[in-house]
Scaffold this motif. Sequence first.
Motif, PDB file in Angstrom:
ATOM      1  N   LEU A  51      -3.494   7.055 -14.717  1.00  0.00           N
ATOM      2  CA  LEU A  51      -2.552   6.727 -13.646  1.00  0.00           C
ATOM      3  C   LEU A  51      -1.436   5.814 -14.135  1.00  0.00           C
ATOM      4  O   LEU A  51      -0.365   5.766 -13.541  1.00  0.00           O
ATOM      5  N   ALA A  52      -1.678   5.102 -15.225  1.00  0.00           N
ATOM      6  CA  ALA A  52      -0.651   4.226 -15.785  1.00  0.00           C
ATOM      7  C   ALA A  52       0.271   4.977 -16.753  1.00  0.00           C
ATOM      8  O   ALA A  52       1.323   4.469 -17.114  1.00  0.00           O
ATOM      9  N   SER A  53      -0.141   6.172 -17.149  1.00  0.00           N
ATOM     10  CA  SER A  53       0.675   6.977 -18.062  1.00  0.00           C
ATOM     11  C   SER A  53       1.802   7.642 -17.300  1.00  0.00           C
ATOM     12  O   SER A  53       1.634   8.041 -16.145  1.00  0.00           O
ATOM     13  N   SER A  54       2.922   7.785 -17.956  1.00  0.00           N
ATOM     14  CA  SER A  54       4.040   8.478 -17.311  1.00  0.00           C
ATOM     15  C   SER A  54       3.759   9.975 -17.306  1.00  0.00           C
ATOM     16  O   SER A  54       2.994  10.487 -18.146  1.00  0.00           O
ATOM     17  N   ALA A  55       4.384  10.674 -16.379  1.00  0.00           N
ATOM     18  CA  ALA A  55       4.245  12.131 -16.330  1.00  0.00           C
ATOM     19  C   ALA A  55       4.729  12.744 -17.641  1.00  0.00           C
ATOM     20  O   ALA A  55       4.150  13.702 -18.147  1.00  0.00           O
ATOM     21  N   GLY A  56       5.774  12.161 -18.221  1.00  0.00           N
ATOM     22  CA  GLY A  56       6.293  12.664 -19.490  1.00  0.00           C
ATOM     23  C   GLY A  56       5.278  12.537 -20.611  1.00  0.00           C
ATOM     24  O   GLY A  56       5.125  13.442 -21.431  1.00  0.00           O
ATOM     25  N   LEU A  64       0.838  -1.199   0.000  1.00  0.00           N
ATOM     26  CA  LEU A  64       0.000   0.000   0.000  1.00  0.00           C
ATOM     27  C   LEU A  64       0.872   1.249   0.000  1.00  0.00           C
ATOM     28  O   LEU A  64       0.580   2.196  -0.706  1.00  0.00           O
ATOM     29  N   CYS A  65       1.936   1.213   0.748  1.00  0.00           N
ATOM     30  CA  CYS A  65       2.798   2.390   0.825  1.00  0.00           C
ATOM     31  C   CYS A  65       3.435   2.693  -0.532  1.00  0.00           C
ATOM     32  O   CYS A  65       3.488   3.837  -0.951  1.00  0.00           O
ATOM     33  N   SER A  66       3.915   1.658  -1.240  1.00  0.00           N
ATOM     34  CA  SER A  66       4.550   1.902  -2.531  1.00  0.00           C
ATOM     35  C   SER A  66       3.534   2.375  -3.561  1.00  0.00           C
ATOM     36  O   SER A  66       3.855   3.179  -4.430  1.00  0.00           O
ATOM     37  N   LEU A  67       2.297   1.888  -3.476  1.00  0.00           N
ATOM     38  CA  LEU A  67       1.246   2.356  -4.379  1.00  0.00           C
ATOM     39  C   LEU A  67       0.985   3.836  -4.138  1.00  0.00           C
ATOM     40  O   LEU A  67       0.913   4.634  -5.069  1.00  0.00           O
ATOM     41  N   GLN A  68       0.889   4.202  -2.887  1.00  0.00           N
ATOM     42  CA  GLN A  68       0.667   5.602  -2.536  1.00  0.00           C
ATOM     43  C   GLN A  68       1.862   6.450  -2.981  1.00  0.00           C
ATOM     44  O   GLN A  68       1.681   7.539  -3.506  1.00  0.00           O
ATOM     45  N   ASP A  69       3.070   5.925  -2.798  1.00  0.00           N
ATOM     46  CA  ASP A  69       4.269   6.647  -3.219  1.00  0.00           C
ATOM     47  C   ASP A  69       4.312   6.855  -4.724  1.00  0.00           C
ATOM     48  O   ASP A  69       4.798   7.881  -5.196  1.00  0.00           O
ATOM     49  N   SER A  70       3.806   5.897  -5.485  1.00  0.00           N
ATOM     50  CA  SER A  70       3.850   6.026  -6.940  1.00  0.00           C
ATOM     51  C   SER A  70       2.711   6.896  -7.478  1.00  0.00           C
ATOM     52  O   SER A  70       2.868   7.545  -8.511  1.00  0.00           O
ATOM     53  N   LEU A  71       1.580   6.916  -6.806  1.00  0.00           N
ATOM     54  CA  LEU A  71       0.439   7.698  -7.291  1.00  0.00           C
ATOM     55  C   LEU A  71       0.459   9.149  -6.833  1.00  0.00           C
ATOM     56  O   LEU A  71       0.001  10.036  -7.557  1.00  0.00           O
ATOM     57  N   ALA A  72       0.980   9.398  -5.657  1.00  0.00           N
ATOM     58  CA  ALA A  72       0.976  10.761  -5.117  1.00  0.00           C
ATOM     59  C   ALA A  72       1.625  11.774  -6.056  1.00  0.00           C
ATOM     60  O   ALA A  72       1.048  12.842  -6.301  1.00  0.00           O
ATOM     61  N   PRO A  73       2.806  11.480  -6.625  1.00  0.00           N
ATOM     62  CA  PRO A  73       3.412  12.472  -7.537  1.00  0.00           C
ATOM     63  C   PRO A  73       2.554  12.729  -8.776  1.00  0.00           C
ATOM     64  O   PRO A  73       2.464  13.861  -9.254  1.00  0.00           O
ATOM     65  N   LYS A  74       1.911  11.699  -9.275  1.00  0.00           N
ATOM     66  CA  LYS A  74       1.070  11.879 -10.465  1.00  0.00           C
ATOM     67  C   LYS A  74      -0.149  12.735 -10.139  1.00  0.00           C
ATOM     68  O   LYS A  74      -0.507  13.636 -10.900  1.00  0.00           O
ATOM     69  N   LEU A  75      -0.773  12.468  -9.005  1.00  0.00           N
ATOM     70  CA  LEU A  75      -1.925  13.271  -8.603  1.00  0.00           C
ATOM     71  C   LEU A  75      -1.507  14.715  -8.334  1.00  0.00           C
ATOM     72  O   LEU A  75      -2.229  15.649  -8.674  1.00  0.00           O
ATOM     73  N   ARG A  76      -0.333  14.883  -7.765  1.00  0.00           N
ATOM     74  CA  ARG A  76       0.198  16.224  -7.533  1.00  0.00           C
ATOM     75  C   ARG A  76       0.457  16.920  -8.878  1.00  0.00           C
ATOM     76  O   ARG A  76       0.233  18.110  -9.032  1.00  0.00           O
ATOM     77  N   TRP A  77       0.919  16.160  -9.878  1.00  0.00           N
ATOM     78  CA  TRP A  77       1.181  16.704 -11.204  1.00  0.00           C
ATOM     79  C   TRP A  77      -0.094  17.313 -11.793  1.00  0.00           C
ATOM     80  O   TRP A  77      -0.062  18.385 -12.380  1.00  0.00           O
TER      81      TRP A  77
END
Length: 108
Positions: free
Chosen positions: A37-42, A1-14
């Motif tokens: 959510l599966a797309s890269s920020a780039g 759960l922590c790693s999922l949150q770590d990976s999604l938080a930056p995208k949601l912040r973006w």
Amino acid sequence: LCSLQDSLAPKLRWFHDELGLTEAERRHVVKQCPQVLASSAGSLLLKVDYLRDEVGLTREQVKRVVRSMPSILIVSTENLQVKIDFLHEELGVPLSSIPKLLVKAPAV
């Protein structure tokens, strides 16, 4: 759960930093099109830059289009260009009118 949150938080912040989406708007975007959510920020930035630089949308217009039709962020820029070319060349929509058209009817 922590790693999922770590990976999604930056995208949601973006979505907030780049588009100015509120928390409720971000939830709506993810509900309507979870693939973002599966797309890269780039990749997301490439679509946003295309809408701004090539199509001529303002930041606020991009925000409105994404809120209305989040799936625009997972469509390839090539596919977007084909649609814009069709609107302009086949239907005679002036290039200057395409941003307003996309804001009013992003599914076009």
